[in-house]
Enzyme design. Structure first.
Site, PDB file in Angstrom:
ATOM      1  N   LEU A 125       0.821  -1.043   0.055  1.00  0.00           N
ATOM      2  CA  LEU A 125       0.052  -0.024  -0.110  1.00  0.00           C
ATOM      3  C   LEU A 125       0.960   1.246  -0.047  1.00  0.00           C
ATOM      4  O   LEU A 125       0.498   2.083  -0.797  1.00  0.00           O
ATOM      5  CB  LEU A 125      -0.833  -0.096   1.280  1.00  0.00           C
ATOM      6  N   SER A 126       1.671   1.164   1.058  1.00  0.00           N
ATOM      7  CA  SER A 126       2.741   2.636   1.093  1.00  0.00           C
ATOM      8  C   SER A 126       3.552   2.842  -0.292  1.00  0.00           C
ATOM      9  O   SER A 126       3.890   2.104  -0.781  1.00  0.00           O
ATOM     10  CB  SER A 126       3.670   2.470   2.228  1.00  0.00           C
ATOM     11  N   GLU A 127       3.682   4.182  -0.489  1.00  0.00           N
ATOM     12  CA  GLU A 127       4.484   4.659  -1.532  1.00  0.00           C
ATOM     13  C   GLU A 127       5.293   5.874  -0.991  1.00  0.00           C
ATOM     14  O   GLU A 127       5.053   6.309   0.035  1.00  0.00           O
ATOM     15  CB  GLU A 127       3.339   5.230  -2.560  1.00  0.00           C
ATOM     16  N   PRO A 128       6.238   6.270  -1.592  1.00  0.00           N
ATOM     17  CA  PRO A 128       7.312   7.198  -1.207  1.00  0.00           C
ATOM     18  C   PRO A 128       6.110   8.599  -1.108  1.00  0.00           C
ATOM     19  O   PRO A 128       6.719   9.100  -0.089  1.00  0.00           O
ATOM     20  CB  PRO A 128       7.972   7.653  -2.437  1.00  0.00           C
ATOM     21  N   SER A 132       0.709   7.663   5.330  1.00  0.00           N
ATOM     22  CA  SER A 132      -0.626   7.798   5.951  1.00  0.00           C
ATOM     23  C   SER A 132      -1.491   8.439   5.163  1.00  0.00           C
ATOM     24  O   SER A 132      -2.817   7.931   5.279  1.00  0.00           O
ATOM     25  CB  SER A 132      -0.146   9.180   6.969  1.00  0.00           C
ATOM     26  N   GLN A 336      15.401   1.513  31.400  1.00  0.00           N
ATOM     27  CA  GLN A 336      15.955   2.309  32.632  1.00  0.00           C
ATOM     28  C   GLN A 336      15.991   1.564  33.872  1.00  0.00           C
ATOM     29  O   GLN A 336      17.036   1.620  34.724  1.00  0.00           O
ATOM     30  CB  GLN A 336      14.560   3.346  32.767  1.00  0.00           C
ATOM     31  N   GLY A 340      22.810   0.300  32.925  1.00  0.00           N
ATOM     32  CA  GLY A 340      23.500   0.436  31.755  1.00  0.00           C
ATOM     33  C   GLY A 340      23.363  -0.891  31.212  1.00  0.00           C
ATOM     34  O   GLY A 340      23.594  -1.175  29.764  1.00  0.00           O
ATOM     35  N   GLU A 363       1.291   0.021   9.717  1.00  0.00           N
ATOM     36  CA  GLU A 363      -0.050  -0.095   9.750  1.00  0.00           C
ATOM     37  C   GLU A 363      -0.902   1.074  10.328  1.00  0.00           C
ATOM     38  O   GLU A 363      -1.982   0.681  10.901  1.00  0.00           O
ATOM     39  CB  GLU A 363      -0.412  -1.561  10.250  1.00  0.00           C
ATOM     40  N   THR A 365       0.117   4.847  11.877  1.00  0.00           N
ATOM     41  CA  THR A 365       0.879   5.590  12.920  1.00  0.00           C
ATOM     42  C   THR A 365      -0.059   5.772  14.101  1.00  0.00           C
ATOM     43  O   THR A 365      -1.375   5.750  13.903  1.00  0.00           O
ATOM     44  CB  THR A 365       1.271   7.138  12.613  1.00  0.00           C
TER      45      THR A 365
HETATM   46  N1  CAA Z   1     -13.478   0.602   5.690  1.00  0.00           N
HETATM   47  C1  CAA Z   1     -14.038   0.766   4.782  1.00  0.00           C
HETATM   48  N2  CAA Z   1     -14.043   2.122   4.118  1.00  0.00           N
HETATM   49  C2  CAA Z   1     -13.208   2.947   4.533  1.00  0.00           C
HETATM   50  C3  CAA Z   1     -12.813   2.860   5.916  1.00  0.00           C
HETATM   51  C4  CAA Z   1     -12.927   1.600   6.621  1.00  0.00           C
HETATM   52  N3  CAA Z   1     -12.289   1.109   7.815  1.00  0.00           N
HETATM   53  N4  CAA Z   1     -12.048   3.836   6.405  1.00  0.00           N
HETATM   54  C5  CAA Z   1     -12.328   4.925   5.307  1.00  0.00           C
HETATM   55  N5  CAA Z   1     -12.979   4.158   4.410  1.00  0.00           N
HETATM   56  C6  CAA Z   1     -13.590   4.935   3.241  1.00  0.00           C
HETATM   57  C7  CAA Z   1     -14.359   6.015   3.550  1.00  0.00           C
HETATM   58  O1  CAA Z   1     -15.533   5.616   3.734  1.00  0.00           O
HETATM   59  C8  CAA Z   1     -14.216   7.036   2.167  1.00  0.00           C
HETATM   60  O2  CAA Z   1     -15.002   6.396   1.408  1.00  0.00           O
HETATM   61  P1  CAA Z   1     -16.304   7.138   0.832  1.00  0.00           P
HETATM   62  O3  CAA Z   1     -15.991   8.611   0.045  1.00  0.00           O
HETATM   63  O4  CAA Z   1     -17.054   6.301  -0.220  1.00  0.00           O
HETATM   64  O5  CAA Z   1     -17.472   7.396   2.001  1.00  0.00           O
HETATM   65  C9  CAA Z   1     -12.671   6.624   1.838  1.00  0.00           C
HETATM   66  O6  CAA Z   1     -12.497   5.356   2.432  1.00  0.00           O
HETATM   67  C10 CAA Z   1     -11.861   7.720   2.061  1.00  0.00           C
HETATM   68  O7  CAA Z   1     -11.818   7.886   3.405  1.00  0.00           O
HETATM   69  P2  CAA Z   1     -11.624   9.239   4.174  1.00  0.00           P
HETATM   70  O8  CAA Z   1     -12.310  10.289   3.530  1.00  0.00           O
HETATM   71  O9  CAA Z   1     -11.597   8.864   5.663  1.00  0.00           O
HETATM   72  O10 CAA Z   1     -10.007   9.518   3.726  1.00  0.00           O
HETATM   73  P3  CAA Z   1      -8.858  10.335   4.356  1.00  0.00           P
HETATM   74  O11 CAA Z   1      -7.710  10.659   3.241  1.00  0.00           O
HETATM   75  O12 CAA Z   1      -9.374  11.392   5.180  1.00  0.00           O
HETATM   76  O13 CAA Z   1      -8.373   9.404   5.472  1.00  0.00           O
HETATM   77  C11 CAA Z   1      -7.005   7.489   6.432  1.00  0.00           C
HETATM   78  C12 CAA Z   1      -8.240   8.070   5.522  1.00  0.00           C
HETATM   79  C13 CAA Z   1      -8.016   6.592   7.568  1.00  0.00           C
HETATM   80  C14 CAA Z   1      -6.140   8.395   6.987  1.00  0.00           C
HETATM   81  C15 CAA Z   1      -6.289   6.463   5.567  1.00  0.00           C
HETATM   82  O14 CAA Z   1      -5.580   7.085   4.551  1.00  0.00           O
HETATM   83  C16 CAA Z   1      -5.400   5.642   6.226  1.00  0.00           C
HETATM   84  O15 CAA Z   1      -5.748   4.805   7.185  1.00  0.00           O
HETATM   85  N6  CAA Z   1      -4.215   5.845   6.328  1.00  0.00           N
HETATM   86  C17 CAA Z   1      -3.070   4.944   6.908  1.00  0.00           C
HETATM   87  C18 CAA Z   1      -2.708   3.914   6.003  1.00  0.00           C
HETATM   88  C19 CAA Z   1      -1.931   2.778   6.809  1.00  0.00           C
HETATM   89  O16 CAA Z   1      -2.426   2.079   7.600  1.00  0.00           O
HETATM   90  N7  CAA Z   1      -0.737   2.369   6.083  1.00  0.00           N
HETATM   91  C20 CAA Z   1       0.023   1.266   6.517  1.00  0.00           C
HETATM   92  C21 CAA Z   1       0.579   0.753   5.330  1.00  0.00           C
HETATM   93  S1  CAA Z   1       0.528  -0.943   5.393  1.00  0.00           S
HETATM   94  C22 CAA Z   1       1.614  -1.525   6.397  1.00  0.00           C
HETATM   95  O17 CAA Z   1       2.353  -1.070   7.263  1.00  0.00           O
HETATM   96  C23 CAA Z   1       1.839  -3.146   6.204  1.00  0.00           C
HETATM   97  C24 CAA Z   1       3.263  -3.610   6.761  1.00  0.00           C
HETATM   98  O18 CAA Z   1       4.040  -3.961   5.889  1.00  0.00           O
HETATM   99  C25 CAA Z   1       3.360  -3.917   8.052  1.00  0.00           C
END
Ligand code: CAA
Length: 379
Positions: A125-128, A132, A336, A340, A363, A365
């Site tokens: 999922l993540s990109e440069p 978040s 802590q 040491g 997953e 922050t």
């Molecule tokens: N389930 C289903 N749909 C969801 C949802 C959920 N839990 N949360 C949001 N959505 C939907 C919303 O309903 C919205 O859709 P509609 O427009 O149709 O209503 C759409 O997604 C966009 O949602 P927002 O408007 O809330 O979007 P936003 O940009 O304001 O915020 C966010 C979204 C919650 C911040 C989200 O971008 C997010 O969770 N970011 C963090 C990403 C992340 O966890 N990355 C980790 C990478 S994976 C990883 O780390 C794996 C590894 O290798 C360890």
């Protein structure tokens, strides 16, 4: 309300504890120093049924509930969070997403080997420029009729090299923003995929993390998960499940650190008595225990909601935020208490502290979890 675990849940907890305390502990410091992938342990955990423990046995999974998964993740993470993150990404992001939303053909072909631990999965999922801010996907999956043509770069991908199966999130219809995103199952060996160097991380050093570059990679249409444009919702749903895994990992890191701090404080003497007899130390231990108990209960509540088919996204965000933040606090206090000795590798707590930091970042922050929680409160 029932706070008792079943016989089966206790058996799984014990099996994970035994494996961690007998096997993982032997080479964890060396693997951390060399940033060496724990291939033998992942193979063993697959054979023990841990890699796809919540998947239906008809797809070669363990058929266990999420409570059991939380207990197993905690025990493994007390000793080695690099191993447990590989298990968590495979189980609660990749296998969960495939089982819940994949077609029968996709499950037969891709879920079965991942659930049995014969293969490993990664979640891209993540990109440069989209960590978040996950809706801003730049990787494209152009619709070419019977296949997608993928171009772009993914960053910070756990198990990027050791995985055989990728779940890739990419943009097909940029004009539709997040509603134009798709989730695709991609074979890692597809022509056009290349990896960046192994990231030299602060902690979780033996899990392999790389960037993944896609250049004109062809992905068959039948590898799309769900309807056209379902990819962002898919990613969010998978993360709801995944965050229970990372929250349990954080609880394990904290409880592993507390166990070591208790042992040390009953052995180490200062001012004529063991340091556990000094209230400054004993109160620290008490505060650490209360935080861990709270975090564990949040994980178990999220797991219970999931097992009982109730909405659990907010509960998993709360569990992840709280458990990750207290893991950082508790592991820091454990260092802590060790003084040491806490700062050198032999006593493990410095590694637990380094590993705890990542649970506040991946997953979603801690700040992202607060966005999810506060939006729900204010809606
Ligand atoms: N389930 C289903 N749909 C969801 C949802 C959920 N839990 N949360 C949001 N959505 C939907 C919303 O309903 C919205 O859709 P509609 O427009 O149709 O209503 C759409 O997604 C966009 O949602 P927002 O408007 O809330 O979007 P936003 O940009 O304001 O915020 C966010 C979204 C919650 C911040 C989200 O971008 C997010 O969770 N970011 C963090 C990403 C992340 O966890 N990355 C980790 C990478 S994976 C990883 O780390 C794996 C590894 O290798 C360890």
């Amino acid at each position: 309300m029932n706070f008792e675990f079943s016989e089966e849940q206790l058996m799984i907890q014990q099996a994970a504890r035994d494996y961690a305390q007998r096997e993982l502990i032997k080479d964890v410091t060396e693997r951390d120093a060399k940033a060496e992938f724990p291939a033998n342990h992942i193979k063993n955990l697959g054979e023990l049924g841990f890699m796809g423990m919540m998947v239906d046995p008809k797809y070669d999974g363990g058929g266990m509930d999420t409570i059991s998964y939380v207990l197993a993740m905690e025990e493994l993470s007390k000793v080695d969070a690099s191993v447990s993150v590989i298990m968590s990404v495979n189980s609660s992001l990749v296998c969960y997403g495939l089982e819940k939303f994949g077609t029968e053909e996709q499950k037969e072909k891709y879920l079965r080997p991942l659930a049995s631990g014969k293969k490993i999965g990664a979640f891209l999922l993540s990109e440069p420029e989209a960590g978040s801010d996950a809706t801003s996907q730049r990787t494209t999956a152009e619709d070419m009729g019977d296949y997608y043509l993928v171009n772009g770069t993914k960053n910070w991908i756990t198990s990027a090299n050791s995985a055989s199966t990728y779940i890739l999130i990419a943009q097909t219809h940029p004009e539709k923003k997040h509603k134009g995103i798709n989730a695709l199952i991609v074979d890692k060996n597809s022509p056009g995929i290349s990896l960046g160097p192994h990231e030299d991380k602060m902690g979780m050093r033996s899990s392999d993390t790389h960037s993944v570059m896609f250049t004109d990679v062809k992905v068959p249409k039948e590898n799309r998960i769900g309807e056209d444009g379902f990819g962002f919702s898919f990613a969010m749903k998978a993360l709801e499940a995944g965050r229970i895994g990372i929250a349990s990992q954080a609880v394990g890191l904290a409880s592993g650190a507390l166990e070591r701090a208790i042992t040390y404080s009953k052995e180490r003497k200062a001012f004529g008595t063991v340091i556990a007899n000094h209230q400054a130390v004993a109160f620290k231990l008490a505060e650490m225990a209360v935080k861990i108990e709270n975090a564990r209960n949040l994980c178990l509540k999220a797991a219970w909601l999931k097992d009982n088919h109730k909405p659990y996204g907010i509960a998993s965000a709360m569990a992840k935020q709280y458990a990750a933040d207290i893991a950082m606090e508790v592991t820091t206090e454990a260092v802590q208490i060790h003084g040491g000795y806490g700062y050198v590798k032999e006593y493990h707590v410095e590694r637990l502290m380094r590993e705890a930091k990542l649970t506040q970042i991946y997953e979603g922050t801690s700040e992202i979890q607060k966005i999810v929680i506060s939006r729900d409160l204010l809606k």
